[in-house]
Design an enzyme around this catalytic site. Structure first.
Site, PDB file in Angstrom:
ATOM      1  CB  SER A   1      -1.060  -0.059   1.338  1.00 16.30           C
ATOM      2  OG  SER A   1      -1.422   0.761   1.223  1.00 16.30           O
ATOM      3  CG  LEU A   2       2.054   3.211  -2.978  1.00  8.38           C
ATOM      4  CD1 LEU A   2       2.150   3.977  -4.616  1.00  8.38           C
ATOM      5  CD2 LEU A   2       3.554   3.248  -3.001  1.00  8.38           C
TER       6      LEU A   2
ATOM      7  CE1 TYR B   1      -0.494   1.287  -4.729  1.00  9.93           C
ATOM      8  CE2 TYR B   1      -3.158   1.715  -6.078  1.00  9.93           C
ATOM      9  CZ  TYR B   1      -1.836   1.546  -4.227  1.00  9.93           C
ATOM     10  OH  TYR B   1      -2.306   0.315  -3.246  1.00  9.93           O
TER      11      TYR B   1
ATOM     12  CG  ASP C   1     -12.493   2.187  -4.891  1.00  9.38           C
ATOM     13  OD1 ASP C   1     -11.411   3.500  -4.216  1.00  9.38           O
ATOM     14  OD2 ASP C   1     -12.987   1.491  -4.336  1.00  9.38           O
TER      15      ASP C   1
ATOM     16  CE  LYS D   1     -11.518  -1.321  -2.334  1.00  7.20           C
ATOM     17  NZ  LYS D   1     -11.819  -1.129  -3.429  1.00  7.20           N
TER      18      LYS D   1
ATOM     19  N   GLY E   1     -15.648  -8.187  -7.912  1.00  4.72           N
ATOM     20  CA  GLY E   1     -15.462  -7.551  -6.257  1.00  4.72           C
ATOM     21  C   GLY E   1     -16.410  -6.326  -6.177  1.00  4.72           C
TER      22      GLY E   1
ATOM     23  N   GLY F   1     -13.204  -8.924 -13.933  1.00  4.13           N
ATOM     24  CA  GLY F   1     -13.174  -9.045 -11.747  1.00  4.13           C
ATOM     25  C   GLY F   1     -15.351  -8.913 -11.911  1.00  4.13           C
TER      26      GLY F   1
ATOM     27  CB  ALA G   1     -12.588  -2.436  -7.481  1.00  5.28           C
TER      28      ALA G   1
END
Length: 267
Positions: free
Chosen positions: A14-15, A201, A101, A65, A127, A125, A129
């Site tokens: 993680s950033l 990312y 998001d 989430k 999920g 996908g 996101a």
């Protein structure tokens, strides 16, 4: 000092602390943003943990989430429609859920001049996101959207022979550091699209995007989405609205620091 953080199962990639600490620094705040790695058997205690440790808000990532959806006092309209939250925060001892998001992905499309109206779009996908991505696409006028996903983590996606369209979007974590050689979509499928977007990312260019670029597609990574959802998070947590000028300044500083991080860490 106010306390915030990121909640997830595995967070070494993680950033988020870098992003939010840059925001704090620019606004002269002495607050903290930490990583909270929690196993699934302990996740139901996390709301109490927040209260006991005066943690005012956390972003939420894989796989949590959807887990708080029926356990909160208030949920934003976007989060309700999406069916997932990525921001859990406390105000007056009440728990609130939001989905930033949504704003991050919308900004990504706008910044890159991607018009989704009358376009044929494939979402890889299914999920939390992907639900945010779908909501943004629908709100921006897209109506030809198809989901492609694995039945389980060990299976492959069964793409139909006649697959094709304008935009293909990877919303899964497949290809994320350290598993950078993984990719769910082969070149034969990628060739049938014009634009490839990856929400990942780290790395900035996944195998999915690298192979899409080799096939002549326009490619977009998840960095703009990451930065914009973080700024929206901070606006909600602090009850402020950043000016266009300040937003641009912070965004530029964050982007520079992320690029420096990758240069120094080899990702």
């Amino acid at each position: 000092m106010r306390k915030f953080g990121l909640l997830g199962k595995k967070l070494s990639h993680s950033l988020s602390p870098l992003l939010h600490n840059t925001f704090f620094e620019d606004l002269g705040l002495k607050d903290e943003y930490k990583l909270y790695e929690v196993d699934e058997d302990k996740i139901n205690n996390f709301k109490n943990y927040m209260l006991e440790n005066t943690i005012e808000g956390v972003n939420i990532t894989i796989p949590y989430k959807k887990i708080f959806l029926d356990k909160l006092d208030y949920i934003s309209g976007e989060a309700k429609e999406i069916g997932a939250i990525n921001l859990l925060h406390i105000k007056d001892n009440k728990f609130y859920g939001d989905n930033t998001d949504y704003y991050g992905f919308k900004y990504t499309l706008t910044k890159n001049d991607i018009d989704v109206k009358n376009k044929k779009i494939a979402i890889v996908g299914k999920g939390g996101a992907s639900a945010s991505v779908y909501k943004v696409l629908k709100d921006m006028g897209a109506d030809d959207i198809t989901f492609y996903f694995r039945k389980d983590k060990l299976s492959q996606i069964e793409f139909p022979e006649n697959i094709g369209g304008d935009i293909i979007i990877n919303t899964t974590p497949v290809g994320m550091y350290p598993n950078v050689e993984n990719n769910l979509v082969n070149k034969e499928i990628l060739k049938k699209f014009k634009i490839a977007i990856d929400l990942i990312y780290n790395p900035l260019e996944t195998k999915f995007l690298k192979e899409a670029k080799e096939c002549g597609l326009k490619t977009i990574n998840g960095l703009d989405m990451l930065i914009e959802q973080a700024l929206k998070t901070d606006e909600i947590l602090y009850g402020i609205l950043l000016s266009t000028q300040l937003r641009k300044k912070i965004r530029k500083k964050i982007k520079k620091r992320v690029e420096e991080y990758y240069e120094n860490n080899g990702n």
